[in-house]
Scaffold this motif. Structure first.
Motif, PDB file in Angstrom:
ATOM      1  N   HIS A 132       0.835  -1.211   0.000  1.00  0.00           N
ATOM      2  CA  HIS A 132       0.000   0.000   0.000  1.00  0.00           C
ATOM      3  C   HIS A 132       0.865   1.254   0.000  1.00  0.00           C
ATOM      4  O   HIS A 132       0.591   2.223  -0.731  1.00  0.00           O
ATOM      5  N   GLU A 133       1.921   1.256   0.805  1.00  0.00           N
ATOM      6  CA  GLU A 133       2.805   2.424   0.867  1.00  0.00           C
ATOM      7  C   GLU A 133       3.500   2.658  -0.470  1.00  0.00           C
ATOM      8  O   GLU A 133       3.663   3.814  -0.899  1.00  0.00           O
ATOM      9  N   LEU A 134       3.913   1.593  -1.144  1.00  0.00           N
ATOM     10  CA  LEU A 134       4.543   1.739  -2.454  1.00  0.00           C
ATOM     11  C   LEU A 134       3.550   2.279  -3.484  1.00  0.00           C
ATOM     12  O   LEU A 134       3.908   3.092  -4.341  1.00  0.00           O
ATOM     13  N   CYS A 135       2.311   1.814  -3.415  1.00  0.00           N
ATOM     14  CA  CYS A 135       1.285   2.311  -4.336  1.00  0.00           C
ATOM     15  C   CYS A 135       1.067   3.809  -4.145  1.00  0.00           C
ATOM     16  O   CYS A 135       0.993   4.573  -5.114  1.00  0.00           O
ATOM     17  N   VAL A 136       0.970   4.236  -2.896  1.00  0.00           N
ATOM     18  CA  VAL A 136       0.781   5.655  -2.609  1.00  0.00           C
ATOM     19  C   VAL A 136       1.983   6.464  -3.106  1.00  0.00           C
ATOM     20  O   VAL A 136       1.842   7.526  -3.734  1.00  0.00           O
ATOM     21  N   GLU A 137       3.176   5.930  -2.854  1.00  0.00           N
ATOM     22  CA  GLU A 137       4.404   6.626  -3.232  1.00  0.00           C
ATOM     23  C   GLU A 137       4.513   6.821  -4.742  1.00  0.00           C
ATOM     24  O   GLU A 137       5.007   7.851  -5.213  1.00  0.00           O
ATOM     25  N   HIS A 138       4.028   5.839  -5.520  1.00  0.00           N
ATOM     26  CA  HIS A 138       4.217   5.877  -6.969  1.00  0.00           C
ATOM     27  C   HIS A 138       2.926   6.150  -7.745  1.00  0.00           C
ATOM     28  O   HIS A 138       2.891   5.996  -8.963  1.00  0.00           O
ATOM     29  N   GLY A 139       1.884   6.554  -7.045  1.00  0.00           N
ATOM     30  CA  GLY A 139       0.663   6.953  -7.723  1.00  0.00           C
ATOM     31  C   GLY A 139      -0.109   5.820  -8.351  1.00  0.00           C
ATOM     32  O   GLY A 139      -0.784   6.013  -9.368  1.00  0.00           O
ATOM     33  N   ILE A 140      -0.039   4.618  -7.761  1.00  0.00           N
ATOM     34  CA  ILE A 140      -0.797   3.465  -8.245  1.00  0.00           C
ATOM     35  C   ILE A 140      -2.055   3.326  -7.389  1.00  0.00           C
ATOM     36  O   ILE A 140      -1.981   3.330  -6.153  1.00  0.00           O
ATOM     37  N   ALA A 141      -3.207   3.208  -8.030  1.00  0.00           N
ATOM     38  CA  ALA A 141      -4.462   3.117  -7.283  1.00  0.00           C
ATOM     39  C   ALA A 141      -4.508   1.837  -6.452  1.00  0.00           C
ATOM     40  O   ALA A 141      -4.091   0.766  -6.911  1.00  0.00           O
ATOM     41  N   SER A 142      -5.009   1.959  -5.250  1.00  0.00           N
ATOM     42  CA  SER A 142      -5.213   0.804  -4.367  1.00  0.00           C
ATOM     43  C   SER A 142      -6.355   1.147  -3.427  1.00  0.00           C
ATOM     44  O   SER A 142      -6.683   2.322  -3.234  1.00  0.00           O
ATOM     45  N   PRO A 143      -6.985   0.134  -2.821  1.00  0.00           N
ATOM     46  CA  PRO A 143      -8.084   0.438  -1.898  1.00  0.00           C
ATOM     47  C   PRO A 143      -7.625   1.293  -0.726  1.00  0.00           C
ATOM     48  O   PRO A 143      -6.502   1.141  -0.225  1.00  0.00           O
ATOM     49  N   THR A 144      -8.488   2.196  -0.280  1.00  0.00           N
ATOM     50  CA  THR A 144      -8.196   2.990   0.908  1.00  0.00           C
ATOM     51  C   THR A 144      -7.951   2.058   2.086  1.00  0.00           C
ATOM     52  O   THR A 144      -8.686   1.080   2.278  1.00  0.00           O
ATOM     53  N   ASP A 264       0.217  -1.523 -19.221  1.00  0.00           N
ATOM     54  CA  ASP A 264       1.012  -0.303 -19.074  1.00  0.00           C
ATOM     55  C   ASP A 264       1.130   0.101 -17.608  1.00  0.00           C
ATOM     56  O   ASP A 264       2.203   0.517 -17.153  1.00  0.00           O
ATOM     57  N   ILE A 265       0.050  -0.026 -16.847  1.00  0.00           N
ATOM     58  CA  ILE A 265       0.085   0.294 -15.418  1.00  0.00           C
ATOM     59  C   ILE A 265       1.098  -0.593 -14.703  1.00  0.00           C
ATOM     60  O   ILE A 265       1.924  -0.122 -13.906  1.00  0.00           O
ATOM     61  N   ALA A 266       1.042  -1.903 -14.987  1.00  0.00           N
ATOM     62  CA  ALA A 266       1.950  -2.848 -14.342  1.00  0.00           C
ATOM     63  C   ALA A 266       3.400  -2.568 -14.719  1.00  0.00           C
ATOM     64  O   ALA A 266       4.291  -2.540 -13.853  1.00  0.00           O
ATOM     65  N   ALA A 267       3.663  -2.354 -16.008  1.00  0.00           N
ATOM     66  CA  ALA A 267       5.031  -2.116 -16.460  1.00  0.00           C
ATOM     67  C   ALA A 267       5.600  -0.837 -15.851  1.00  0.00           C
ATOM     68  O   ALA A 267       6.773  -0.789 -15.450  1.00  0.00           O
ATOM     69  N   ARG A 268       4.777   0.202 -15.768  1.00  0.00           N
ATOM     70  CA  ARG A 268       5.225   1.474 -15.206  1.00  0.00           C
ATOM     71  C   ARG A 268       5.558   1.314 -13.720  1.00  0.00           C
ATOM     72  O   ARG A 268       6.579   1.846 -13.242  1.00  0.00           O
ATOM     73  N   PHE A 269       4.715   0.598 -12.987  1.00  0.00           N
ATOM     74  CA  PHE A 269       4.952   0.396 -11.557  1.00  0.00           C
ATOM     75  C   PHE A 269       6.242  -0.400 -11.328  1.00  0.00           C
ATOM     76  O   PHE A 269       7.061  -0.047 -10.467  1.00  0.00           O
TER      77      PHE A 269
END
Length: 415
Positions: A132-144, A264-269
């Motif tokens: 979750h922290e990595l998603c927030v850091e890199h702008g990847i959507a994840s559940p709140t 594209d989302i996966a590759a970018r992350f």
């Protein structure tokens, strides 16, 4: 076959824990074994489906739980490597193995081949909080999500939360003797949350997450292999049609479906975090806001990886072996419309989904081909062995999972 694998370099299936009916390991043995690669596997006992495969050169019987001292597990791996007698490509089938290999790669590198990665990254990706922290850091959507540190934190969360909510073990890749929750647990009310939380101790090891209702969501999966530069050499997307337990468990039925946006989302992350190796991602498309939300990141081969193969007959395990042995990985489009079925869990899943009325809108009306998890004409014994071990205890286990699901506790696994 448009390519040849290096048959001088064997593969070793690495698994820690007691889950003998694992079709992913069988799939990896077959995938590389059909190319003439000598295959070895760690197994719980001599009578697992993996041990019965005609493509397995030797099984190393080593019962583990995944909670052993890491030095003990590393020494065991090195001992197996010495018995194999030449460098082997490691194929981890669980998070415990993937994390152990990453954190001890300098010690293991002389005996084995595997993608090199930041030693701390797989553990962080396998952790619900770390992901979750990595998603927030890199702008990847994840559940709140919320990460309570005490019972008082849970009380404060319950006052503001919109129910239902989902509870998961914060460090889900560790098979603890007494986890806070049984996999993914849907909690319908404030009172239900507070009642459960009383058993979580002074420092609850849970993540509390927003619930994405299945009537407004679609379950997507991404499997891929990334080289040392975090460049995808094989990338696949598909939809999960059924799982067991229903809507929250292991994939029982899935289709290959082209989704360039998701790829594209996966590759970018992956490029942002600098990961190298095989990945298995679970994402849920939320129709309410039009976002793909990352639920799980498995830094290893997924059990249903054989769903995906490109026109050059490359899957993620073959891509890894080719890359690590210095051979090019042939490109090709994925087999859109191809279907994957896990025979021992798809029938009960089918019955449950028919009762719920849920359907997957992106699943093709007709499959372009079908890959079965267990049954293979050139390798029938794993299917027979699975049946022999599954019939009585397996049926009881399915019933227990179904009852758990009926009570609102849903076991989640993308494997």
């Amino acid at each position: 076959m448009p390519f040849e694998a290096d048959r001088a370099v064997p593969g070793l299936i690495v698994k820690f824990g007691d889950y003998p009916l694992h079709h992913g390991g069988v799939g990896a043995i077959r995938s590389l074994g059909r190319l003439g690669v000598p295959m070895y596997a760690i197994t719980e006992d001599p009578y697992t489906p993996a041990a019965s495969s005609r493509y397995l050169k030797k099984s190393f019987v080593w019962p583990t739980t995944g909670t052993e001292d890491p030095d003990h597990l590393v020494e065991g791996l090195l001992r197996i490597g010495r018995r194999i007698g030449r460098p082997a490509v490691l194929v981890p089938t669980d998070e415990e193995a993937a994390v152990l290999i990453a954190e001890h790669q300098d010690v293991l590198a002389g005996r084995f081949l595997f993608p090199r990665v930041d030693p701390a990254l797989p553990r962080r990706l396998a952790s619900k909080q770390g992901l979750h922290e990595l998603c927030v850091e890199h702008g990847i959507a994840s559940p709140t999500a919320a990460f309570p540190q005490s019972y008082d934190d849970i009380v404060a969360f319950a006052e503001k939360a919109r129910f239902p909510v989902v509870a998961k073990n914060r460090e889900a890749f560790l098979r603890r003797t007494r986890p806070a929750v049984n996999g993914t647990t849907r909690i319908g009310t404030r009172e239900g949350l507070l009642r459960l939380a009383r058993d979580w101790g002074e420092r609850p090891g849970v993540i509390l997450q927003e619930y994405l209702p299945r009537e407004d969501a679609e379950d997507w999966i991404v499997h891929a292999y990334f080289d040392r530069n975090s460049t995808p050499l094989a990338m696949f997307t598909g939809v999960k049609v059924r799982s067991w337990p229903p809507h929250a468990g292991m994939t029982a039925n899935a289709y290959v479906v082209d989704n360039p946006e998701l790829a594209d989302i996966a590759a970018r992350f992956i490029k942002q975090i600098g990961f190298s190796g095989v990945i298995d991602l679970d994402l849920r498309f939320d129709r309410r806001d039009g976002q793909y939300k990352l639920l799980d990141f498995n830094p290893r081969m997924g059990a249903q990886f054989r769903l995906f193969e490109n026109e050059s007959a490359v899957d993620v395990v073959r891509a890894m072996h080719l890359d690590l042995t210095g051979r090019p990985v042939p490109e090709g489009e994925q087999r859109a419309g191809h279907r994957y079925i896990v025979e021992n869990i798809d029938l009960p899943a089918l019955l449950a989904y028919r009762r719920s009325g849920y359907t997957t809108p992106h699943a093709p009306a007709r499959a372009s081909g079908t890959e079965l998890a267990w049954l293979a004409g050139d390798d029938p014994l794993p299917f027979v062995t699975m049946l022999a071990r599954f019939v009585r205890p397996g049926a009881k286990h399915l019933y227990q999972l179904w009852r758990t699901n009926r009570r609102g506790g849903k076991t989640s696994s993308s494997s």
